[in-house]
Design an enzyme around this catalytic site. Structure first.
Site, short mmCIF file in Angstrom:
data_model
loop_
_atom_site.label_atom_id
_atom_site.label_comp_id
_atom_site.label_asym_id
_atom_site.label_seq_id
_atom_site.Cartn_x
_atom_site.Cartn_y
_atom_site.Cartn_z
N GLU A 41 0.82 -1.21 0.00
CA GLU A 41 0.00 0.00 0.00
C GLU A 41 0.86 1.26 0.00
O GLU A 41 0.53 2.24 -0.68
CB GLU A 41 -0.93 -0.01 1.21
CG GLU A 41 -2.08 -0.99 1.11
CD GLU A 41 -3.00 -0.67 -0.05
OE1 GLU A 41 -3.40 0.51 -0.20
OE2 GLU A 41 -3.29 -1.59 -0.85
N CYS A 196 -12.84 2.24 -14.40
CA CYS A 196 -13.22 3.64 -14.14
C CYS A 196 -11.96 4.50 -14.10
O CYS A 196 -11.64 5.14 -13.09
CB CYS A 196 -14.00 3.74 -12.83
SG CYS A 196 -14.91 5.29 -12.63
N CYS A 203 -17.02 2.33 -19.54
CA CYS A 203 -18.31 2.35 -18.86
C CYS A 203 -19.17 1.13 -19.20
O CYS A 203 -19.88 0.60 -18.34
CB CYS A 203 -19.07 3.63 -19.20
SG CYS A 203 -18.26 5.14 -18.58
N CYS A 206 -18.65 -1.83 -17.02
CA CYS A 206 -18.74 -1.59 -15.58
C CYS A 206 -20.03 -2.17 -15.00
O CYS A 206 -21.13 -1.94 -15.55
CB CYS A 206 -18.67 -0.09 -15.31
SG CYS A 206 -18.80 0.32 -13.55
N CYS A 212 -25.16 4.66 -12.64
CA CYS A 212 -24.09 5.65 -12.50
C CYS A 212 -24.57 7.02 -12.98
O CYS A 212 -24.86 7.21 -14.17
CB CYS A 212 -22.87 5.21 -13.30
SG CYS A 212 -21.50 6.39 -13.19
#
Length: 360
Positions: A41, A196, A203, A206, A212
């Protein structure tokens, strides 16, 4: 704050998509422990996955657990970080590893608040560590997740504003499921990273497209709203000198704090300095020749640095400039390239080693 205009099946759709399309073979997804997830991370902050993978694998070979990292010299840690940039991340990791070993018997805290007390770890990173490694129900809000949520809800204010950020934390928490928490966290990261995306979102692939609000506007890339523009970055300049005697080069240890803190660098001069005169005065050396190397620009987050590097060959050996403070030290070229070096310094030294110079 009450979350409005939410959908009830958000997390199930994201998880169903992850089962089919999510990334499951990244190095830090194997043998998931808080330590391994933490390192990944921190490395992934401001850095692409493809760039991180070889750094992560080498780092894990050298520091396989928190005890190995805590017992390492900071110079060794920085050397493994060389090229990743934002070196405060590496220094904070080393400090945090020592805190974990000295104060917590090498174990990560059980709460997000506890993990946030470690140097260099904020709320989102702490949540990612615990959710991915221990399946804790803790929502994250990294750049990818912000983009997904800002588009899904067509949030019309900049996420960097405190009020907007708080709203997005509320939304992220609302959608966080109480099962498969780690997989959901990874799924949201993957959704932002692979579908995204900033400029060309996919899109129609997705799982959230039908609900959305950003997609409904026909201009989803307007979300998240951009940060208000600042004035152009200022430009600074400096001269770096490769002081070389025979096969050795002189390097300078940077102060622990500030830009490139704790790294080895080249002696730096003001851009208007006479480098030959100043080098001879500063280091009490006799110049044999000066080679001007190709100048280039290095960009930081807040300014540009125009670098004019030069190679100075000297006649009177490597006996000077080594004092008790250990600020200056002579290294062979091979040794220098194994150290923790700022990216532009490594670029200069590699150029010298290859002989890519411009003689003036």
């Amino acid at each position: 704050m009450e979350v409005v205009n939410t959908v009830e099946n958000f997390a199930p759709r994201v998880l169903a998509w992850f089962d089919l399309h999510g990334r499951k073979n990244l190095p830090w997804q194997k043998n998931k422990t808080p330590y391994r997830v933490w390192i990944s991370e921190i490395m992934l902050q401001q850095t692409q996955v493809a760039t991180v993978i070889p750094y992560y694998e080498k780092f894990m070979e050298s520091f396989p657990d928190v005890y190995a990292l805590a017992n390492a010299k900071q110079d060794d840690v920085l050397a493994h970080w060389s090229g990743l940039g934002y070196y405060a991340r590496a220094r904070n990791m080393h400090k945090a590893a020592n805190m974990l070993v000295d104060e917590l018997d090498g174990e990560f805290p059980a709460s997000v608040e506890g993990v946030c007390e470690l140097p260099g770890i904020g709320r989102s990173t702490a949540s990612a560590i615990l959710s991915i490694s221990r399946d804790v129900q803790a929502a994250i809000l990294d750049g990818n997740v912000k983009r997904v949520l800002a588009r899904f809800h067509a949030i019309a204010t900049w996420p960097g504003e405190k009020k907007t950020e708080n709203t997005m934390w509320d939304i992220a928490g609302y959608y966080m499921p109480n099962q498969r928490c780690g997989e959901y966290t990874q799924a949201m990261m993957d959704l932002g990273a692979t579908l995204c995306t900033r400029s060309k979102p996919k899109c129609h692939e997705c799982p959230l497209m039908d609900d959305c609000a950003g997609f409904a506007t026909a201009e989803p890339t307007q979300f998240p709203i951009s940060k208000p523009k600042k004035a152009a970055k200022p430009v600074k300049s400096a001269q770096f000198v490769v002081l070389k005697s025979s096969s050795k080069v002189l390097l300078e240890k940077r102060p622990a704090s500030g830009i490139w803190g704790g790294l080895w660098s080249l002696p730096e001069f003001d851009s208007d300095a006479s480098i030959i005169l100043e080098a001879e005065q500063r280091f009490q050396c006799d110049t044999e020749s000066v080679t001007v190397l190709s100048p280039f620009r290095h960009t930081f987050s807040h300014y540009h640095l125009d670098i004019a590097p030069s190679l100075i060959s000297i006649a009177n050996g490597v006996s000077f400039c080594v004092d008790e403070s250990d600020k200056y030290r002579w290294f062979s070229m091979d040794e220098s390239l194994e150290l923790g070096l700022p990216a532009p310094v490594r670029r200069i030294l590699e150029s010298v080693e290859r002989g890519d110079t411009l003689l003036i």
